[in-house]
Design a protein around this motif. Structure first.
Motif, mmCIF file in Angstrom:
data_model
loop_
_atom_site.group_PDB
_atom_site.id
_atom_site.type_symbol
_atom_site.label_atom_id
_atom_site.label_comp_id
_atom_site.label_asym_id
_atom_site.label_seq_id
_atom_site.Cartn_x
_atom_site.Cartn_y
_atom_site.Cartn_z
ATOM 1 N N TYR A 295 22.264 -48.591 54.041
ATOM 2 C CA TYR A 295 22.234 -49.294 52.752
ATOM 3 C C TYR A 295 23.571 -49.966 52.468
ATOM 4 C CZ TYR A 295 17.633 -47.898 51.017
ATOM 5 O OH TYR A 295 16.281 -47.763 50.829
ATOM 6 N N GLU A 296 24.670 -49.311 52.835
ATOM 7 C CA GLU A 296 25.980 -49.926 52.628
ATOM 8 C C GLU A 296 26.121 -51.171 53.496
ATOM 9 O OE1 GLU A 296 30.205 -50.216 51.447
ATOM 10 O OE2 GLU A 296 28.196 -50.081 50.602
ATOM 11 N N MET A 297 25.654 -51.088 54.711
ATOM 12 C CA MET A 297 25.689 -52.271 55.588
ATOM 13 C C MET A 297 24.837 -53.391 55.001
ATOM 14 S SD MET A 297 26.703 -53.750 58.408
ATOM 15 C CE MET A 297 27.360 -52.434 59.451
ATOM 16 N N ALA A 298 23.635 -53.053 54.530
ATOM 17 C CA ALA A 298 22.752 -54.068 53.960
ATOM 18 C C ALA A 298 23.376 -54.712 52.730
ATOM 19 C CB ALA A 298 21.404 -53.453 53.610
ATOM 20 N N ARG A 299 24.037 -53.898 51.889
ATOM 21 C CA ARG A 299 24.699 -54.439 50.701
ATOM 22 C C ARG A 299 25.741 -55.482 51.089
ATOM 23 N NH1 ARG A 299 29.532 -54.349 48.491
ATOM 24 N NH2 ARG A 299 30.355 -52.886 50.044
ATOM 25 N N ILE A 300 26.566 -55.143 52.067
ATOM 26 C CA ILE A 300 27.658 -56.036 52.456
ATOM 27 C C ILE A 300 27.125 -57.327 53.067
ATOM 28 C CG2 ILE A 300 29.638 -56.292 53.991
ATOM 29 C CD1 ILE A 300 30.073 -53.235 53.661
ATOM 30 N N LEU A 301 26.186 -57.209 53.987
ATOM 31 C CA LEU A 301 25.673 -58.410 54.654
ATOM 32 C C LEU A 301 24.957 -59.322 53.672
ATOM 33 C CD1 LEU A 301 24.372 -56.980 58.055
ATOM 34 C CD2 LEU A 301 26.588 -58.019 57.541
ATOM 35 N N ASP A 302 24.226 -58.738 52.726
ATOM 36 C CA ASP A 302 23.559 -59.581 51.739
ATOM 37 C C ASP A 302 24.561 -60.222 50.793
ATOM 38 O OD1 ASP A 302 20.956 -60.549 50.806
ATOM 39 O OD2 ASP A 302 21.500 -59.525 48.945
ATOM 40 N N ILE B 162 34.463 -57.889 49.296
ATOM 41 C CA ILE B 162 33.067 -57.439 49.306
ATOM 42 C C ILE B 162 32.941 -56.099 50.026
ATOM 43 C CG2 ILE B 162 30.778 -57.958 50.257
ATOM 44 C CD1 ILE B 162 31.458 -60.963 49.767
ATOM 45 N N VAL B 163 33.606 -55.984 51.149
ATOM 46 C CA VAL B 163 33.548 -54.755 51.941
ATOM 47 C C VAL B 163 34.097 -53.569 51.166
ATOM 48 C CG1 VAL B 163 34.544 -53.629 53.995
ATOM 49 C CG2 VAL B 163 33.554 -55.928 54.173
ATOM 50 N N ASP B 164 35.119 -53.804 50.366
ATOM 51 C CA ASP B 164 35.797 -52.710 49.659
ATOM 52 C C ASP B 164 35.020 -52.171 48.462
ATOM 53 O OD1 ASP B 164 37.901 -52.791 51.430
ATOM 54 O OD2 ASP B 164 39.171 -54.052 50.157
ATOM 55 N N ALA B 165 33.993 -52.881 47.998
ATOM 56 C CA ALA B 165 33.227 -52.446 46.816
ATOM 57 C C ALA B 165 32.113 -51.495 47.240
ATOM 58 C CB ALA B 165 32.674 -53.661 46.075
ATOM 59 N N ASN B 166 32.463 -50.330 47.742
ATOM 60 C CA ASN B 166 31.505 -49.434 48.402
ATOM 61 C C ASN B 166 30.473 -48.831 47.456
ATOM 62 O OD1 ASN B 166 34.476 -48.449 49.900
ATOM 63 N ND2 ASN B 166 32.914 -49.579 51.030
ATOM 64 N N LEU B 167 29.271 -48.644 47.991
ATOM 65 C CA LEU B 167 28.268 -47.843 47.306
ATOM 66 C C LEU B 167 28.726 -46.379 47.291
ATOM 67 C CD1 LEU B 167 24.991 -49.267 48.906
ATOM 68 C CD2 LEU B 167 25.789 -49.619 46.551
ATOM 69 N N PRO B 168 28.240 -45.578 46.343
ATOM 70 C CA PRO B 168 28.635 -44.162 46.282
ATOM 71 C C PRO B 168 28.357 -43.435 47.604
ATOM 72 C CG PRO B 168 27.501 -44.789 44.277
ATOM 73 C CD PRO B 168 27.365 -45.953 45.215
#
Length: 445
Positions: free
Chosen positions: A249-256, A326-332
């Motif tokens: 999910y973290e990868m998907a967040r970043i790529l989107d 963008i990368v630094d705004a991590n999901l929990p």
């Protein structure tokens, strides 16, 4: 060779090449055009011989063999020829040919490459001619470009305009896959760029809607690697506090977010490979990945690689900084790391490059050819000329026309050798008559 910066006012550069509306080719330039035309069959024979030697980047013996074939060609024109070994970066080497004449003349760098993308295991290995076209590995990219260089220089010699010229020919042996570290594999090219006033790149001619186009800019070619991590555990706990969202999910967040937040003119960013699971990892060559996972396990790792292409160094730096935000705004419960590998820099469009294209268009008018408009930068990828772009006025796309580069069936329009060699020879001859003695300051670029 001594280095010199560009300081010529743009107006002076334009005036140096200005031609009256009714201008015609000089007698010497007419002679150049005739010599190029008369030697076409000879040039095609040399092209066939080169193409029939496999010189895939990683076929070091083949790259050297083509280099050995070419060295006498340049020596016969009066160049001092050197083969520069590149064993230290796991590549075959580069061919450099140098001629230094009038110390007040324009220093011109001609750039091409010996290697192709077709390695010995490729089924596409031989030259085949059909009238005024031919197919073969590297027939356009870039063995045809080398033929254009030789045809132009031979015409200049026989017409009397090569004497006293200041020219370096740089034919790299690893343009399709540059050796690492790239600072070492491009050291000699960069040094030649620091010496030069003008650089001409002999990658293939760009044709759009049936018209020859001028290449005053090329985008960069960089790569990035993104890794994400998350807390693994039973899938029933995903999204809960203390568990988090998992690596995928973290990868998907970043790529989107890259997709939605980065778009701007002349920028592209591709995702070429992606894997996630528990565990997931890239292979050492970066070209494949291995992943395992179950539907009831929160994934612990994800990895992706892609490219990043920009038009200017400022754009490269700005976009890289935004990607990092963008990368630094991590999901929990997740973390992410971005690595960007800056390899081929951009050849930014400059007023100096446009002035050179205007000069070429003066030659087009005298040759009875159509005016060449600037090619949209997004239509060309990176090339070796980009490494010298900060130091010189430059034009790329000076090689022959064709289609299908990098694929079986690569085809050259053999007639384009003539007009491209004529353009290049006359441009270099006029540069010799109108030296750039006070080149453009970098601060003006």
């Amino acid at each position: 060779m001594t280095s010199r910066l560009l300081t010529l006012p743009l107006a002076a550069l334009a005036l140096a090449f200005a031609t009256p509306a009714a201008a015609q080719l000089s007698n010497t330039e007419e002679r150049i055009t005739q010599i190029v035309e008369a030697n076409l069959e000879r040039d095609i024979a040399l092209l066939e011989a080169m193409v029939n030697i496999n010189s895939g980047t990683h076929n070091h013996d083949g790259v050297r063999e083509v280099g050995q074939m070419l060295m006498p060609e340049f020596a016969a024109l009066g160049f001092e020829v050197e083969w520069i070994e590149q064993d230290h970066v796991d590549r075959a080497g580069h061919l450099f040919a140098r001629m230094e004449g009038d110390s007040d003349g324009t220093n011109v760098l001609l750039i091409g490459h010996i290697d192709t993308v077709f390695e010995p295991e490729s089924p596409f290995q031989t030259f085949s001619r059909d009238g005024l076209s031919a197919t073969g590995p590297g027939v356009v990219d870039n063995k045809g470009g080398i033929i254009v260089i030789l045809a132009a220089l031979r015409a200049m010699r026989d017409a009397g305009t090569l004497a006293g010229a200041n020219i370096v020919v740089a034919l790299t042996g690893d343009e399709e896959s540059a050796g690492d570290p790239i600072a070492q594999s491009r050291q000699h090219l960069i040094e030649a760029g620091q010496w030069a006033d003008v650089a001409l790149g002999f990658e293939g001619l760009s044709v759009m809607d049936g018209r020859d186009m001028g290449v005053v800019a090329r985008r960069s070619s960089n790569s990035w690697t993104l890794t994400t991590t998350g807390e693994s555990g039973h899938s029933s706990g995903i999204f809960r506090e203390g568990v988090g969202y998992g690596a995928i999910y973290e990868m998907a967040r970043i790529l989107d977010a890259f997709r939605t937040q980065l778009p701007e003119e002349n920028l592209t960013y591709n995702v070429g490979i992606l894997a996630g699971g528990t565990p997931a990892a890239l292979a050492t060559d970066g070209l494949s990945a291995e992943a395992r996972g179950k539907t009831n396990i929160i994934p612990e790792n994800a990895v992706a690689r892609g490219d990043l292409r920009t038009l200017t160094q400022e754009q490269s730096e700005r976009v890289a900084a935004r990607m990092q935000e963008i990368v630094d705004a991590n999901l929990p419960g997740t973390d992410a790391e971005l690595t960007i590998n800056f390899r081929y820099p951009p050849m930014a469009p400059t007023e100096g490059n446009m002035a050179l294209l205007d000069a070429l268009n003066g030659i087009n008018a005298d040759l009875g050819l159509e005016r060449m408009e600037p090619l949209p930068p997004a239509r060309r990828g990176a090339a070796d000329i980009s490494f010298v772009a900060p130091f010189v006025h430059g034009l790329a796309g000076m090689g022959p026309a064709g289609r299908g580069s990098h694929a079986p069936g690569e085809t050259i329009d053999l007639t384009s050798i003539v007009r491209q060699a004529q353009r290049a020879a006359i441009l270099m001859s006029r540069l010799g008559e109108n030296p750039l003695t006070t080149p453009i300051a970098l601060s003006d670029r």
